[in-house]
Design an enzyme around this catalytic site. Structure first.
Site, PDB file in Angstrom:
ATOM      1  N   GLY A   1      49.801  27.949 -25.546  1.00  0.00           N
ATOM      2  CA  GLY A   1      49.622  27.836 -26.990  1.00  0.00           C
ATOM      3  C   GLY A   1      49.715  26.394 -27.475  1.00  0.00           C
ATOM      4  O   GLY A   1      48.951  25.974 -28.350  1.00  0.00           O
ATOM      5  N   ASP A   2      50.628  25.626 -26.892  1.00  0.00           N
ATOM      6  CA  ASP A   2      50.762  24.211 -27.248  1.00  0.00           C
ATOM      7  C   ASP A   2      49.484  23.452 -26.879  1.00  0.00           C
ATOM      8  O   ASP A   2      49.044  22.563 -27.611  1.00  0.00           O
ATOM      9  CB  ASP A   2      51.944  23.580 -26.514  1.00  0.00           C
TER      10      ASP A   2
END
Length: 306
Positions: A249-250
Site C-alpha cells: 500500500g505504501d
C-alpha cells in the site's frame, strides 16, 4: 518537496526458520534488518522512481541511528526529531506462516511533538506532506489532524494513509489523497463492502461528503477504485503470487505521488500506483524500478461512464 512523516518508525528484524517448533530451541536460516515504517517505505519507493523526498518523524537510540543510516546509504534525506528512548524493533518471523511481533515504540514528550509541528510548518506552497502509519501510544490520537491543519495553513498538499481513528481528526482539513482499503471505507460508512461495485457506490458517497482531491479505495487482488472530481476509475492489477503484503500500500501511494509530481495523466498516475503496489506484493522487498517497469504494462485502467 515531498515530506514523509513516520511517527513510529522501526527496525524490522526478519527471521526465516524452515521449521518452527514452539517451546523449543530454533535456529535461523536467514536474518535481515530493514528500516521500516509506512512513510519511510514511501520515501524509498519514491527514490526508485527518481523523485526526491525528505523523511521525518521520531527516532532514538541505536535503532534510530540504523534507520537514519539506512536512508543515508540510499541517498534519501532524513530530518528526524530525536528522542531519548530507542526506536522500536519489530520481529517478522517467516516460516510456513508469517508471524509479526511489533513493539509499542518510544515515549514522545509534548515538547518533541511541538518540534515536529514546527518542522512541518517550515514547508509551504508546492510541498506535499505524507502522513502514514501508526503513532506511538504516548502521542495524542489527534496528531494527524494537527499536522494536517498546520500544513494546510501553509498551502501544503496533505496525503494521509492510516487507520480511521488517526485519519478522522484530519477530515475537516482539505486533503489531496487518502487511501483506505475496502474494509476501512466500510467502517466509515457503516456498510460492508464486498465488491468493486460496492466500492464505487459507497466510495462516491464518501468522496462527495469530504474535501478530498483523490480518494483511492484498495481492493487487494481485485484492484482499486479511484475518485477524482466527477471521474471514477477502476484498476485491474497484474496477476501474480503474493509474497510480501508489507509495504504494498505504501508503494501504491509513492507511485501515485510520483505520477502527480511528473505531471502524468490521471490514468497513467493510477496505473503507476498499481504497478508499484504489485512490484512490492510479488517480491521479497519493496518495489524497485525494474519490477515496476515490468508490471506497468499489465495494469488495466478503465473510466466509468457518467
Amino acid at each position: 518537496m515531498i515530506l514523509t512523516v513516520t511517527l513510529n518508525p522501526s527496525v524490522d528484524y526478519v527471521v526465516r526458520v524452515e521449521q518452527f517448533n514452539e517451546g523449543h530451541l530454533n535456529r535461523t536460516d536467514q536474518t535481515a534488518f530493514y528500516a521500516g515504517g509506512k512513510g519511510i517505505n514511501v520515501s524509498q519507493v519514491l527514490k526508485e522512481l527518481g523523485v526526491q523526498s525528505t523523511a521525518t518523524g521520531f527516532t532514538g537510540g541505536f535503532s534510530g541511528r540504523f534507520i537514519e543510516d539506512t536512508l543515508s546509504e540510499k541517498q534519501i534525506k532524513a530530518d528526524f526529531i530525536h528522542v531519548e528512548d530507542p526506536s522500536r524493533i519489530n520481529i517478522k518471523l517467516k516460516t510456513d506462516e508469517e508471524t509479526e511481533i511489533n513493539a509499542a515504540g518510544p515515549l514522545i514528550s509534548s515538547e518533541k511533538v511541538d518540534e515536529l509541528v514546527e518542522l512541518v510548518s517550515r514547508y509551504g506552497k508546492g510541498d506535499t506532506l505524507v502522513l502514514a502509519g501508526s503513532i506511538p501510544s504516548s502521542v495524542e490520537r489527534d496528531l494527524y489532524g494537527k499536522l494536517a491543519a498546520a500544513a494546510h495553513k501553509n498551502d501544503m498538499q496533505v496525503v494521509i494513509d492510516s487507520e480511521k481513528s488517526l485519519l478522522e481528526p484530519a477530515l475537516d482539513t482539505p486533503l489531496a489523497l487518502i487511501k483506505p482499503n475496502h474494509k476501512e471505507l466500510g467502517g466509515y460508512i457503516g456498510r460492508e463492502i464486498k465488491t468493486v461495485e460496492d466500492a464505487v457506490t459507497y466510495g462516491r458517497q464518501f468522496y462527495n461528503e469530504h474535501s478530498i482531491d483523490y480518494l483511492m479505495v484498495s481492493m487487494a487482488e481485485h484492484g482499486a477504485v479511484l475518485f477524482a472530481g466527477d471521474e471514477t476509475y477502476i484498476a485491474t492489477p497484474p496477476k501474480g503470487e503474493l509474497i510480501n503484503s508489507v509495504g504494498a500500500g505504501d508503494s501504491s501511494v509513492a507511485g501515485f505521488l510520483a505520477g502527480v509530481e511528473k505531471g502524468y495523466s490521471i490514468e497513467d498516475t493510477f496505473a503507476l500506483s498499481m504497478a508499484c503496489g504489485a512490484a512490492t506484493a510479488f517480491s521479497e522487498g519493496l518495489a524497485v524500478k525494474e519490477q515496476i517497469d515490468h508490471y506497468l504494462p499489465m495494469v488495466q485502467i478503465r473510466g466509468l461512464v457518467k
